[in-house]
Write an enzyme that holds these catalytic residues in place. Sequence first.
Site, PDB file in Angstrom:
ATOM      1  CE  LYS A  11     -20.382  39.644  16.225  1.00  0.00           C
ATOM      2  NZ  LYS A  11     -21.543  38.617  15.402  1.00  0.00           N
ATOM      3  CE1 TYR A  51     -25.620  39.984  18.453  1.00  0.00           C
ATOM      4  CE2 TYR A  51     -24.562  38.843  20.152  1.00  0.00           C
ATOM      5  CZ  TYR A  51     -24.674  39.717  19.113  1.00  0.00           C
ATOM      6  OH  TYR A  51     -23.496  40.148  18.553  1.00  0.00           O
ATOM      7  CG  PHE A  59     -28.522  32.567  14.369  1.00  0.00           C
ATOM      8  CD1 PHE A  59     -28.271  33.759  15.145  1.00  0.00           C
ATOM      9  CD2 PHE A  59     -29.337  32.969  13.071  1.00  0.00           C
ATOM     10  CE1 PHE A  59     -28.689  34.747  15.003  1.00  0.00           C
ATOM     11  CE2 PHE A  59     -30.095  34.009  13.010  1.00  0.00           C
ATOM     12  CZ  PHE A  59     -29.626  35.105  13.752  1.00  0.00           C
ATOM     13  CB  THR A  93     -24.716  39.580   8.334  1.00  0.00           C
ATOM     14  OG1 THR A  93     -25.449  40.894   8.453  1.00  0.00           O
ATOM     15  CG2 THR A  93     -24.570  38.964   9.671  1.00  0.00           C
ATOM     16  NE  ARG A 104     -19.862  42.022  10.283  1.00  0.00           N
ATOM     17  CZ  ARG A 104     -21.471  42.489  10.438  1.00  0.00           C
ATOM     18  NH1 ARG A 104     -22.110  42.852   9.443  1.00  0.00           N
ATOM     19  NH2 ARG A 104     -21.983  42.214  11.840  1.00  0.00           N
ATOM     20  CG  ASN A 114     -20.252  38.683  11.985  1.00  0.00           C
ATOM     21  OD1 ASN A 114     -20.157  38.840  13.171  1.00  0.00           O
ATOM     22  ND2 ASN A 114     -21.422  39.203  11.596  1.00  0.00           N
ATOM     23  CG  HIS A 117     -22.910  43.935  17.140  1.00  0.00           C
ATOM     24  ND1 HIS A 117     -24.180  43.201  16.778  1.00  0.00           N
ATOM     25  CD2 HIS A 117     -23.398  44.945  17.957  1.00  0.00           C
ATOM     26  CE1 HIS A 117     -25.126  43.982  17.066  1.00  0.00           C
ATOM     27  NE2 HIS A 117     -24.782  45.134  17.779  1.00  0.00           N
ATOM     28  CD  GLU A 128     -26.936  46.921  19.968  1.00  0.00           C
ATOM     29  OE1 GLU A 128     -27.875  46.045  19.581  1.00  0.00           O
ATOM     30  OE2 GLU A 128     -25.914  47.289  19.104  1.00  0.00           O
TER      31      GLU A 128
END
Length: 139
Positions: A11, A51, A59, A93, A104, A114, A117, A128
């Site tokens: 991320k 997403y 969120f 998560t 993480r 985090n 993914h 994905e």
Amino acid sequence: MSGNITFTMIKPGAVADGHIGAIMAKIAEGGFKFKAVKMFRLSKEQAESFYAVHSARPFFNSLVASMSSGPIIAAVLENENAVLAYRDFIGATNPADAKEGSIRKLYGTSIESNAVHGSDSDENARIEANFFFSSMEQF
Ligand code: CMP
């Protein structure tokens, strides 16, 4: 039967913090083989699309903002029972709940940022992976 492919992203926060190399090394040490890798910056619209399954969640907007805030590393990984094995490997998560030594726990700074993914099902792994890579880019 469970598949042998999963999809991951490093991320924006972890990329910005300079953790690409350490995270990729850890993934490889965990027994996952890289089948495709790409650095990419998601637009807001692309992050919304990726997403979309979370679009009703409170969120969602901040997740989209965070995921489009800078470049990510997208990768297709291969291992036995890849989806479950990778989810277990990266930790919970929320980095605060992730097991000691997990990606993480080591590199996540918040539930959104985090570090990585990981796909949650074989079907989503395929969707994905295809979001980022053509079949010719997946080895
Ligand atoms: P990821 O594996 O990328 O899938 C969806 C993301 O939503 C998740 O990691 C988190 O970064 C983010 N997220 C933010 N808040 C929450 C929450 N309360 N529960 C689950 N995921 C959340």
